[in-house]
Every structure is written in C-alpha cells, then in structure tokens.
Design a protein around this motif. Structure first.
Motif, mmCIF file in Angstrom:
data_model
loop_
_atom_site.group_PDB
_atom_site.id
_atom_site.type_symbol
_atom_site.label_atom_id
_atom_site.label_comp_id
_atom_site.label_asym_id
_atom_site.label_seq_id
_atom_site.Cartn_x
_atom_site.Cartn_y
_atom_site.Cartn_z
ATOM 1 N N LYS A 1 41.868 59.087 15.494
ATOM 2 C CA LYS A 1 42.776 59.985 16.210
ATOM 3 C C LYS A 1 43.158 61.200 15.378
ATOM 4 C CE LYS A 1 44.730 56.045 18.702
ATOM 5 N NZ LYS A 1 45.942 55.183 18.899
ATOM 6 N N ILE A 2 42.779 61.188 14.106
ATOM 7 C CA ILE A 2 43.151 62.304 13.233
ATOM 8 C C ILE A 2 42.316 63.551 13.535
ATOM 9 C CG2 ILE A 2 41.533 61.821 11.365
ATOM 10 C CD1 ILE A 2 43.649 62.471 9.361
ATOM 11 N N ALA A 3 41.123 63.361 14.107
ATOM 12 C CA ALA A 3 40.228 64.489 14.373
ATOM 13 C C ALA A 3 40.756 65.337 15.526
ATOM 14 C CB ALA A 3 38.825 63.981 14.705
ATOM 15 N N VAL A 4 40.747 66.653 15.319
ATOM 16 C CA VAL A 4 41.172 67.594 16.362
ATOM 17 C C VAL A 4 40.142 68.717 16.446
ATOM 18 C CG1 VAL A 4 43.624 67.120 16.024
ATOM 19 C CG2 VAL A 4 42.550 68.989 14.761
ATOM 20 N N ALA A 5 40.159 69.404 17.568
ATOM 21 C CA ALA A 5 39.255 70.540 17.763
ATOM 22 C C ALA A 5 40.015 71.659 18.446
ATOM 23 C CB ALA A 5 38.043 70.124 18.590
ATOM 24 N N VAL A 6 39.699 72.871 18.091
ATOM 25 C CA VAL A 6 40.322 74.056 18.684
ATOM 26 C C VAL A 6 39.282 74.753 19.544
ATOM 27 C CG1 VAL A 6 41.502 76.231 18.242
ATOM 28 C CG2 VAL A 6 41.845 74.280 16.694
ATOM 29 N N ASN A 7 39.529 74.762 20.859
ATOM 30 C CA ASN A 7 38.567 75.355 21.809
ATOM 31 C C ASN A 7 37.176 74.741 21.657
ATOM 32 O OD1 ASN A 7 40.536 77.151 22.820
ATOM 33 N ND2 ASN A 7 40.096 78.634 21.189
ATOM 34 N N GLY A 8 37.167 73.424 21.407
ATOM 35 C CA GLY A 8 35.900 72.709 21.275
ATOM 36 C C GLY A 8 35.257 72.823 19.919
ATOM 37 N N VAL A 9 35.861 73.575 19.008
ATOM 38 C CA VAL A 9 35.297 73.758 17.668
ATOM 39 C C VAL A 9 36.084 72.916 16.671
ATOM 40 C CG1 VAL A 9 34.771 75.421 15.851
ATOM 41 C CG2 VAL A 9 34.587 76.094 18.260
ATOM 42 N N PRO A 10 35.400 72.092 15.838
ATOM 43 C CA PRO A 10 36.128 71.277 14.848
ATOM 44 C C PRO A 10 36.956 72.159 13.919
ATOM 45 C CG PRO A 10 33.848 70.553 15.050
ATOM 46 C CD PRO A 10 33.950 71.840 15.812
ATOM 47 N N GLU A 11 38.074 71.614 13.470
ATOM 48 C CA GLU A 11 38.950 72.404 12.607
ATOM 49 C C GLU A 11 38.310 72.642 11.242
ATOM 50 O OE1 GLU A 11 42.642 70.489 11.704
ATOM 51 O OE2 GLU A 11 41.715 68.548 11.337
ATOM 52 N N THR A 12 38.671 73.742 10.639
ATOM 53 C CA THR A 12 38.143 74.104 9.323
ATOM 54 C C THR A 12 38.953 73.425 8.219
ATOM 55 O OG1 THR A 12 39.567 76.050 9.138
ATOM 56 C CG2 THR A 12 37.425 76.344 10.234
ATOM 57 N N GLU A 13 38.466 73.585 7.001
ATOM 58 C CA GLU A 13 39.164 73.021 5.846
ATOM 59 C C GLU A 13 40.576 73.590 5.728
ATOM 60 O OE1 GLU A 13 38.484 72.592 0.993
ATOM 61 O OE2 GLU A 13 37.144 73.841 2.217
ATOM 62 N N THR A 14 40.705 74.885 5.918
ATOM 63 C CA THR A 14 42.014 75.534 5.815
ATOM 64 C C THR A 14 42.971 75.013 6.881
ATOM 65 O OG1 THR A 14 40.983 77.540 4.940
ATOM 66 C CG2 THR A 14 43.222 77.746 5.814
ATOM 67 N N MET A 15 42.458 74.853 8.079
ATOM 68 C CA MET A 15 43.284 74.333 9.173
ATOM 69 C C MET A 15 43.740 72.912 8.870
ATOM 70 S SD MET A 15 40.988 75.816 12.334
ATOM 71 C CE MET A 15 41.870 74.867 13.574
ATOM 72 N N PHE A 16 42.835 72.097 8.307
ATOM 73 C CA PHE A 16 43.197 70.713 7.985
ATOM 74 C C PHE A 16 44.277 70.666 6.915
ATOM 75 C CE2 PHE A 16 42.605 66.817 5.469
ATOM 76 C CZ PHE A 16 42.791 65.863 6.460
ATOM 77 N N TYR A 17 44.153 71.495 5.894
ATOM 78 C CA TYR A 17 45.128 71.499 4.814
ATOM 79 C C TYR A 17 46.511 71.970 5.281
ATOM 80 C CZ TYR A 17 41.283 70.818 1.502
ATOM 81 O OH TYR A 17 40.206 70.306 0.810
ATOM 82 N N SER A 18 46.572 72.661 6.394
ATOM 83 C CA SER A 18 47.855 73.153 6.902
ATOM 84 C C SER A 18 48.513 72.183 7.874
ATOM 85 C CB SER A 18 47.658 74.507 7.603
ATOM 86 O OG SER A 18 46.844 74.369 8.759
ATOM 87 N N ARG A 19 47.862 71.045 8.096
ATOM 88 C CA ARG A 19 48.423 70.051 9.015
ATOM 89 C C ARG A 19 49.397 69.120 8.299
ATOM 90 N NH1 ARG A 19 43.731 66.990 12.100
ATOM 91 N NH2 ARG A 19 45.557 65.807 12.771
ATOM 92 N N LYS A 20 50.392 68.640 9.034
ATOM 93 C CA LYS A 20 51.332 67.650 8.508
ATOM 94 C C LYS A 20 50.899 66.274 8.995
ATOM 95 C CE LYS A 20 55.373 70.657 8.037
ATOM 96 N NZ LYS A 20 56.795 70.875 8.393
ATOM 97 N N LEU A 21 50.180 65.580 8.152
ATOM 98 C CA LEU A 21 49.684 64.252 8.500
ATOM 99 C C LEU A 21 50.791 63.227 8.332
ATOM 100 C CD1 LEU A 21 46.267 64.376 6.588
ATOM 101 C CD2 LEU A 21 46.723 65.065 8.947
ATOM 102 N N ASN A 22 50.755 62.179 9.159
ATOM 103 C CA ASN A 22 51.704 61.088 8.947
ATOM 104 C C ASN A 22 51.237 60.232 7.780
ATOM 105 O OD1 ASN A 22 49.955 58.895 9.846
ATOM 106 N ND2 ASN A 22 50.328 59.565 11.942
ATOM 107 N N PRO A 23 52.077 59.354 7.236
ATOM 108 C CA PRO A 23 51.706 58.581 6.034
ATOM 109 C C PRO A 23 50.443 57.759 6.189
ATOM 110 C CG PRO A 23 54.063 58.454 6.401
ATOM 111 C CD PRO A 23 53.491 59.136 7.609
#
Length: 285
Positions: A147-169
């Motif tokens: 469930k951690i995987a996300v896509a923006v307009n059908g495109v997988p998120e980039t490294e920068t986008m992933f690093y800016s996410r607030k993941l749960n523990p």
C-alpha cells in the motif's frame, strides 16, 4: 435525598454513555492490529473494562432511581474494582510506552526507527522470536508495504517525491532499508546498492528486495511496530483518563447517596414508632 439520587442516576447514565468510547477504543485497536501492527493483546482489557462499566452503570442507575440499596451497594463494590483496574491499565500503558521515538533523517520527511531506542517489557515481548514471527507474518498478510506505492497521473513517484512523504512507522521501518545503509532508491520497496553497504547498521544486511521479505526481520521493523503501538496507546489513554475522572466523581456522589439511603432507612422505624405511640393519645384526648 431525592435530588442526590437524581444526580447519581444522571451521572451513571453519563458514565454508561462514556463507556462506549472505551469499548470503541478496544475495537479501534483491534482494527488497527489487523491492518498494521498486528498487536492484539491490548484490545481485550479495554473491551472488558468498557463492558463492565456499562453493566455496572446500569445497576447504579437503577439503584439510584428506585432507591434500591442492594443495587447501590453492588454498584459501589464493583465500581471500586473497575476504577482500580482502569487506573492500573492507564499506568501500565504509559509505563510500557514511556521511551522511544523515531529519529529525524536529513533530507527526508519521514523518520527512521531503531530498536535500541526502546526498552522494557513491551520491547522484549515484541522482539521475542516466537512472538515476532506472528507479528511479521500478520504485517506481511495485511499487505502494508504494497500500500506504500503511489502514482501521480499514472506515473510512479520519483525519488524526490518519496523522500518528501511522511511515512507511518510501519512503512518506514518494515518496507524500506534504513537510511544510513546507503541503498539507492528504485521504487518504494525496491532498493539497490552499487559498492557495498555504507552503514554499519546490522539491518543493512537483513534488507531483501524480495517482496515477501523486505525488512520484516530488521530491528527497524520491530521499532516501527513499537512506535505505532506507542502512538495508538497514548491516544486511547487520553480518553481513558477523562472517563476515569468522571467515574471517580460519580463514585463519590454515589457513596454519599448510599449513606443517605442507609441513614433514612434506619431512621424510618424510629419515626414510625413515635407516630404509632403518639396517635392513641390524640384519639383519647
């Protein structure tokens, strides 16, 4: 006396309503256990306490409304132990979740979690080999990392986008390698390293890109579970403290009402005897 009984009846009806959040808290923890941290040993004390408060409050409500001293006595006797159990539960929840938190990572919106940041009974229970096998299997079956995987307009998120996410523990501790290992991002659950492991963290060698393994054997995953538990338990404990205060107020007023009932019951025979004795003299006069 009548006003006192009405007040204790009202307070018991209120505590009956407020026992619903305690019961709901246990059910909420149960639902979180099935989808994230899979820790189910906390829900049952809350559910039992919630049901007990419901039943005892109904007994106190009936005893106050009908001036039934037996029900009031039973209410006071049982509520004393319920209040003591709730106090013990709150102290226990705060004691076992007293230490430990995530660590900020430079250039990351999420935190990393380390097992050595935690200590005490809860850590030992979670980290035990037999118990962790059940927890990790539950997390894997819940597909928390998928469930951690996300896509923006059908495109997988980039490294920068992933690093800016607030993941749960759970996501941070179990679904990716620790940041100090030097792995390179490919996608949310797939990481590579070009020239050996940079970090000395023992979890670095435990990371596996196999989607059924990932970091489920890592200390960071166990620490993520502990952090998730700490957050959940603290939320429930705040509600329990508010309900505990109301229960104590209701109990004190119930004690006063019960003493008044006993005093009036003891005075009635004396009063009736005086009326019986004085009535013939008035008739003869």
């Amino acid at each position: 006396m009548r006003a006192s009984n009405h007040l204790i009846g009202l307070l018991n009806f209120l505590t009956f309503l407020l026992s619903i959040p305690i019961l709901g808290g246990g059910i909420w923890l149960s639902s979180r256990a099935s989808s994230t941290d899979c820790m189910k040993f906390l829900q049952w004390p809350l559910i039992i306490i919630g049901v007990a408060i419901m039943v005892i409050s109904l007994a106190g409500f009936a005893g106050a409304c009908y001036r039934n001293t037996f029900l009031m006595g039973l209410y006071l006797f049982c509520m004393f132990f319920v209040i003591a159990a709730l106090i013990g539960f709150i102290i226990f929840a705060y004691a076992v979740t007293d230490k430990g938190s995530g660590r900020a990572v430079t250039g990351r919106a999420y935190q990393d979690y380390y097992l050595q940041s935690y200590s005490g009974w809860l850590k030992e229970r979670v980290a035990s080999e037999s118990y962790w096998a059940k927890i990790s299997s539950c997390i894997r079956d819940s597909k928390a990392c998928k469930k951690i995987a996300v896509a923006v307009n059908g495109v997988p998120e980039t490294e920068t986008m992933f690093y800016s996410r607030k993941l749960n523990p759970i996501q941070s501790g179990c679904c990716k390698p620790p940041s100090d290992c030097g792995y390179t991002y490919v996608n949310e659950t797939y990481w590579t390293v070009a020239s050996g492991l940079v970090g000395t963290n023992t979890d670095c060698s435990l990371w596996n890109n196999d989607q059924d393994q990932l970091c489920y054997l890592c200390g960071s995953c166990k620490a993520g579970v502990l952090a998730s538990l700490r957050h959940s338990w603290r939320k429930v404990s705040i509600v329990n403290i508010v309900i505990l205060i109301l229960l104590v107020i209701a109990y004190v007023i119930a004690c006063a009402a019960f003493r008044n009932d006993k005093r009036i019951d003891n005075d009635e025979p004396y009063g009736e005897a005086r009326m019986t004795k004085s009535q013939p003299s008035r008739l003869q006069f």
